[in-house]
Design a protein around this motif. Structure first.
Motif, PDB file in Angstrom:
ATOM      1  N   CYS A  23     -12.154  -8.761  -5.229  1.00  0.00           N
ATOM      2  CA  CYS A  23     -10.873  -8.305  -4.678  1.00  0.00           C
ATOM      3  C   CYS A  23     -10.289  -7.182  -5.514  1.00  0.00           C
ATOM      4  O   CYS A  23      -9.733  -6.222  -4.971  1.00  0.00           O
ATOM      5  N   CYS A  27      -9.514  -3.788  -3.814  1.00  0.00           N
ATOM      6  CA  CYS A  27      -8.084  -3.558  -3.589  1.00  0.00           C
ATOM      7  C   CYS A  27      -7.364  -2.982  -4.802  1.00  0.00           C
ATOM      8  O   CYS A  27      -6.171  -2.680  -4.722  1.00  0.00           O
ATOM      9  N   VAL A  31      -3.548  -1.470  -5.128  1.00  0.00           N
ATOM     10  CA  VAL A  31      -2.535  -2.000  -6.032  1.00  0.00           C
ATOM     11  C   VAL A  31      -1.978  -0.881  -6.888  1.00  0.00           C
ATOM     12  O   VAL A  31      -0.762  -0.752  -7.083  1.00  0.00           O
ATOM     13  N   ASN A  57       2.434  -8.106  -1.286  1.00  0.00           N
ATOM     14  CA  ASN A  57       1.389  -9.125  -1.240  1.00  0.00           C
ATOM     15  C   ASN A  57       1.717 -10.220  -0.241  1.00  0.00           C
ATOM     16  O   ASN A  57       0.824 -10.746   0.429  1.00  0.00           O
ATOM     17  N   LEU A 189      -4.311 -10.487  -7.616  1.00  0.00           N
ATOM     18  CA  LEU A 189      -3.774  -9.229  -7.114  1.00  0.00           C
ATOM     19  C   LEU A 189      -2.325  -9.002  -7.504  1.00  0.00           C
ATOM     20  O   LEU A 189      -1.879  -7.859  -7.575  1.00  0.00           O
TER      21      LEU A 189
END
Length: 229
Positions: A23, A27, A31, A57, A189
């Motif tokens: 992730c 991503c 971010v 998020n 995340l």
């Protein structure tokens, strides 16, 4: 909730949590762009930044839930157009096979599911320019919009769990599967606090990922074994 559905939920959560390294690779750029895209007066204050990161998020996880509901609804349609017993067994077998593939992916033994990322490239090319129009971010609404778009990034893990949501045969359960996955991704995340650091360290340990992979494979094999009974 049946035992099998519980296993699907747990599979989705474990894949989200322990797939954190993947992730962050997929991503991490988003971010970073979210942080850089914040208005300068917000970006310079970590405490003011936190609500924007959380909102983005949360919207991402809601986007997963909506997608799961759509795919679970597709599974419900399949139950309507075919013999109920045959369709139920087919979806059950499909869920078992997907859990085995997810376990192999998580354990690092077979990366076949990475090929599903190509499925979303066409959609993502249309959505990605929308994020640029929302920058710089001055409001939580803008952060939420970016987070919702972020839910559709081409990611093998997201798409694989999404395909598994079809097997629930229910919009509500399909949404639940994707929400479980989304909640699993949050510690990595969000990248805040001791929990995030601990989750990242756990996800990096091969033995942890392999044990989780074997557990998920066991869920899949159990589902297929029940079909023979």
């Amino acid at each position: 909730m049946s035992l099998t559905l519980t296993q699907v939920y747990l599979t989705a959560w474990l894949v989200g949590l322990l797939g954190g390294v993947h992730c962050l690779t997929m991503c991490g750029g988003l971010v970073g762009s979210l942080t850089v895209g914040l208005a300068p007066d917000i970006r310079c204050d970590p405490w003011r930044m936190l609500p924007y990161q959380f909102t983005a998020n949360l919207a991402r996880v809601i986007g997963y839930g909506l997608a799961g509901a759509l795919f679970g609804g597709l599974g419900a349609l399949l139950l309507q157009v075919d013999s109920l017993q045959i369709a139920q067994r087919a979806l059950y077998a499909f869920a078992g096979i997907m859990m085995i593939l997810l376990g192999l992916y998580l354990g690092g033994w077979w990366r076949l599911l990475a090929a599903t990322e190509r499925l979303g490239l066409i959609l993502w090319r249309r959505l990605q320019p929308l994020t640029r129009r929302l920058l710089p971010i001055h409001s939580l609404g803008q952060a939420a919009a970016i987070g919702f778009i972020w839910a559709w990034i081409p990611c093998g893990l997201v798409y694989s769990v999404l395909i598994t949501a079809i097997a629930t045969g229910s919009p509500l359960d399909g949404a639940g599967v994707m929400l479980a996955f989304g909640l699993g991704t949050l510690p990595n995340l969000l990248g805040i606090g001791l929990l995030a650091g601990a989750a990242a360290r756990i996800a990096e340990r091969d033995w942890v990922r392999r044990i989780a992979g074997l557990l998920i494979i066991g869920f899949g094999l159990h589902a297929l074994w029940r079909l023979t009974g």
